[in-house]
Design a protein around this motif. Structure first.
Motif, PDB file in Angstrom:
ATOM      1  N   VAL A  12       0.783  -1.241  -0.086  1.00  0.00           N
ATOM      2  CA  VAL A  12      -0.115   0.070   0.038  1.00  0.00           C
ATOM      3  C   VAL A  12       0.820   1.421  -0.020  1.00  0.00           C
ATOM      4  CG1 VAL A  12      -1.780   1.208   1.097  1.00  0.00           C
ATOM      5  CG2 VAL A  12      -1.702  -1.040   1.230  1.00  0.00           C
ATOM      6  N   ASP A  13       0.336   2.259  -0.852  1.00  0.00           N
ATOM      7  CA  ASP A  13       1.063   3.578  -0.856  1.00  0.00           C
ATOM      8  C   ASP A  13       0.386   4.419  -1.354  1.00  0.00           C
ATOM      9  OD1 ASP A  13       2.986   5.099  -0.049  1.00  0.00           O
ATOM     10  OD2 ASP A  13       4.416   4.775  -1.360  1.00  0.00           O
ATOM     11  N   LYS A  47      -4.487  13.301  -5.240  1.00  0.00           N
ATOM     12  CA  LYS A  47      -3.361  12.080  -4.448  1.00  0.00           C
ATOM     13  C   LYS A  47      -4.247  10.965  -4.745  1.00  0.00           C
ATOM     14  CE  LYS A  47      -1.313  11.285  -0.053  1.00  0.00           C
ATOM     15  NZ  LYS A  47      -1.352  11.505   1.368  1.00  0.00           N
ATOM     16  N   MET A  48      -3.561   9.624  -5.333  1.00  0.00           N
ATOM     17  CA  MET A  48      -3.794   8.516  -5.567  1.00  0.00           C
ATOM     18  C   MET A  48      -2.979   7.446  -4.402  1.00  0.00           C
ATOM     19  SD  MET A  48      -3.254   6.444  -8.874  1.00  0.00           S
ATOM     20  CE  MET A  48      -3.944   5.075  -9.603  1.00  0.00           C
ATOM     21  N   ALA A  49      -3.940   6.455  -3.921  1.00  0.00           N
ATOM     22  CA  ALA A  49      -3.504   5.600  -3.064  1.00  0.00           C
ATOM     23  C   ALA A  49      -3.734   4.261  -3.554  1.00  0.00           C
ATOM     24  CB  ALA A  49      -3.841   5.835  -1.593  1.00  0.00           C
ATOM     25  N   VAL A  50      -2.973   3.205  -3.570  1.00  0.00           N
ATOM     26  CA  VAL A  50      -3.345   1.955  -4.231  1.00  0.00           C
ATOM     27  C   VAL A  50      -2.724   0.936  -3.284  1.00  0.00           C
ATOM     28  CG1 VAL A  50      -3.030   2.674  -6.536  1.00  0.00           C
ATOM     29  CG2 VAL A  50      -1.208   1.838  -5.531  1.00  0.00           C
ATOM     30  N   ALA A  64      -8.994   7.932  -4.524  1.00  0.00           N
ATOM     31  CA  ALA A  64      -8.555   9.191  -4.966  1.00  0.00           C
ATOM     32  C   ALA A  64      -8.927  10.307  -3.848  1.00  0.00           C
ATOM     33  CB  ALA A  64      -9.200   9.458  -6.121  1.00  0.00           C
ATOM     34  N   GLU A  65      -7.861  11.146  -3.449  1.00  0.00           N
ATOM     35  CA  GLU A  65      -8.262  11.900  -2.345  1.00  0.00           C
ATOM     36  C   GLU A  65      -7.390  13.374  -2.739  1.00  0.00           C
ATOM     37  OE1 GLU A  65      -5.253  10.186   1.022  1.00  0.00           O
ATOM     38  OE2 GLU A  65      -7.604   9.715   1.050  1.00  0.00           O
ATOM     39  N   GLY A  73      -4.579   8.068   6.995  1.00  0.00           N
ATOM     40  CA  GLY A  73      -6.000   8.453   6.869  1.00  0.00           C
ATOM     41  C   GLY A  73      -6.797   7.458   5.732  1.00  0.00           C
ATOM     42  N   HIS A  74      -6.209   7.092   4.719  1.00  0.00           N
ATOM     43  CA  HIS A  74      -6.822   6.349   3.955  1.00  0.00           C
ATOM     44  C   HIS A  74      -6.554   4.721   3.897  1.00  0.00           C
ATOM     45  CE1 HIS A  74      -3.259   7.553   1.700  1.00  0.00           C
ATOM     46  NE2 HIS A  74      -3.107   6.266   1.488  1.00  0.00           N
TER      47      HIS A  74
END
Length: 189
Positions: A12-13, A47-50, A64-65, A73-74
């Motif tokens: 995750v990042d 910002k994209m987290a996957v 997406a945030e 937080g996500h």
């Protein structure tokens, strides 16, 4: 025998993306030697987290945030978005996700083992007081954590092969573009 829908190790990042075509050179020229305004449109960015399967670089889940902000937080949100038919056995993340609440959610609620370095807080020789952070400090699995870089490879692939700049001005539009980036990346693999 391993089920084809079982992911042994995921990473995750999050990463920031650019929005529009405003360059740092343009902002410098716009200031024209004057002190630049404190608030510009660049104070917030998409910002994209996957969550990525470290074996094949497939994006399993994304969020997406807006940035800047803490990655922690996500963490819960992105793990909740994992498809029901995919079982992740272990997830690794960088120190930005360090927090007992993240460990508890992944381990106890979803049944996913976590590997996150316990680095948040004041430097001390004492062990952390909480269960999972203490476990990370005592028995940190460096070999599996070493595969966390696979998520960085995915971001590099997206930014090199697709784009690092979103054209939408609204946050809703940027979220849709991020969705398309994730889907396109998976199709390209």
């Amino acid at each position: 025998m391993q089920n084809c829908n079982t992911v042994k190790l995921a990473a995750v990042d999050g990463t920031g993306l650019q929005s529009g075509h405003i360059s740092s050179y343009f902002l410098k020229r716009r200031a024209n030697g004057k002190k630049p305004r404190k608030k510009t449109k660049l104070t917030k960015y998409p910002k994209m987290a996957v969550v990525v399967d470290t074996q094949n670089h497939m994006i399993l889940s994304f969020v997406a945030e807006r940035g800047p902000g803490s990655d922690s937080g996500h963490f819960e949100k992105i793990l909740r978005r994992l498809p029901a038919e995919i079982k992740v056995q272990c997830v690794t993340a960088d120190g930005g996700y360090d927090g007992e609440a993240n460990h508890i959610f992944a381990n106890e609620i979803l049944g996913i083992e976590t590997i996150i370095p316990p680095i948040i807080g004041k430097k001390t020789d004492n062990l952390p007081r909480t269960k999972y952070r203490r476990r990370m400090k005592q028995n940190f699995d460096r070999q599996r954590y070493g595969q966390r870089w696979q998520v960085e490879t995915v971001y590099s692939m997206i930014k090199r092969n697709l784009t690092d700049t979103l054209m939408s001005k609204s946050f809703h539009g940027q979220c849709r573009e991020i969705s398309l980036l994730a889907i396109t990346h998976n199709l390209m693999i």
